[in-house]
Design a protein around this motif. Structure first.
Motif, short mmCIF file in Angstrom:
data_model
loop_
_atom_site.label_atom_id
_atom_site.label_comp_id
_atom_site.label_asym_id
_atom_site.label_seq_id
_atom_site.Cartn_x
_atom_site.Cartn_y
_atom_site.Cartn_z
N MET A 86 0.90 -1.09 -0.10
CA MET A 86 -0.07 -0.13 0.23
C MET A 86 0.77 1.05 -0.07
O MET A 86 2.11 1.04 0.47
N GLY A 91 -3.51 2.75 -5.63
CA GLY A 91 -4.78 2.26 -6.16
C GLY A 91 -4.94 2.87 -7.65
O GLY A 91 -4.05 3.10 -8.35
N LYS A 113 -9.74 -7.46 -10.62
CA LYS A 113 -10.31 -6.84 -9.62
C LYS A 113 -11.49 -7.21 -9.05
O LYS A 113 -11.73 -7.30 -7.65
N THR A 181 -11.79 0.19 -1.13
CA THR A 181 -11.04 1.39 -1.27
C THR A 181 -9.41 0.74 -1.18
O THR A 181 -8.67 1.74 -1.60
N LEU A 183 -8.33 -1.51 -3.49
CA LEU A 183 -8.12 -1.26 -4.61
C LEU A 183 -8.03 0.25 -5.41
O LEU A 183 -7.39 0.52 -6.19
N ASP A 184 -9.12 0.96 -4.96
CA ASP A 184 -9.13 2.27 -5.56
C ASP A 184 -8.04 3.20 -5.24
O ASP A 184 -7.69 4.00 -5.95
N LYS A 185 -7.64 3.15 -3.71
CA LYS A 185 -6.74 4.26 -3.33
C LYS A 185 -5.74 4.00 -2.40
O LYS A 185 -4.80 4.59 -2.13
N VAL A 187 -3.45 0.26 -3.32
CA VAL A 187 -2.66 -0.68 -3.70
C VAL A 187 -1.28 0.19 -4.40
O VAL A 187 -1.26 1.02 -5.19
#
Ligand code: MN3
Length: 201
Positions: A86, A91, A113, A181, A183-185, A187
């Motif tokens: 992270m 992401g 995803k 979140t 995945l979107d913000k 990774v």
């Protein structure tokens, strides 16, 4: 020499508001630390103490008598990978070789995803969802407790902790929101790409 908890690769508030400072305080400072403390107590004065975490995991995975050692070694290692997986402003859409590899194995990045999210949401109770390279293909799997792709000879590329301690302070029971979140913000696709390269992919 005892195993030692590595520091976080960013400040404790770096992932807020998606993962709060309080969550990292407890998750890294207490839970992850506890796996190290337990492991050190369990392998003290045994031949396992001179092995690497990876070697301990593979060595103890199939021995029910060593389940305590396996669980703590695997969880120590899983979280060592989880933190750098992270980053702040992470992401979104991967690019380059990891995007190509995901498209080749899953049809598209979006399909990957979907599959990853479904695995993470449907893992019943504590565990992880993983993206791994195994036998030349990328795979999505889910595991209970501390089990990870090393156990089946795979190379770990991405993992999400779905133990409640990973998300309860920020998302309560809403595990799907936490996974989305992530995945979107969150990774860190650069690190995933680095792991893919290391794995020979
Ligand atoms: Mn955890």
């Amino acid at each position: 020499m005892a195993f030692e908890l590595p520091p976080l690769p960013y400040p404790k508030n770096a992932l807020a508001p998606h993962m709060s400072e309080q969550t990292l305080e407890f998750h890294h400072g207490k839970h992850h630390q506890a796996y190290y403390t337990n492991l050190n107590n369990l392998v003290k004065d045994s031949p396992l103490a001179s092995l690497t975490l990876e070697e301990i995991i593979v060595e103890t995975a199939k021995d029910p008598a060593k389940a305590g050692i396996f669980n703590n070694a695997a969880q120590a290692w899983n979280h060592n990978l989880f933190w750098p997986m992270m980053k702040p402003n992470g992401g979104g859409a991967p690019t380059g070789k990891i995007a190509d590899a995901l498209t080749q194995s899953f049809g598209s990045v979006d399909k990957f995803k979907e599959e990853f999210k479904a695995a993470a949401v449907s893992q019943f109770g504590s565990g992880w969802a993983w993206l791994s390279l195994e036998g030349g293909t990328l795979k999505v799997t889910k595991t209970a407790n501390g089990v990870n792709p090393l156990v089946t000879g795979g190379h770990t590329l991405l993992g999400i902790d779905v133990w409640e301690h990973a998300y309860y302070l920020d998302y309560q029971n809403r595990r799907p929101d936490y996974v989305q979140t992530f995945l979107d913000k969150l990774v860190n696709w650069d690190y995933v790409t680095e792991l893919l390269t290391k794995a020979g992919g």
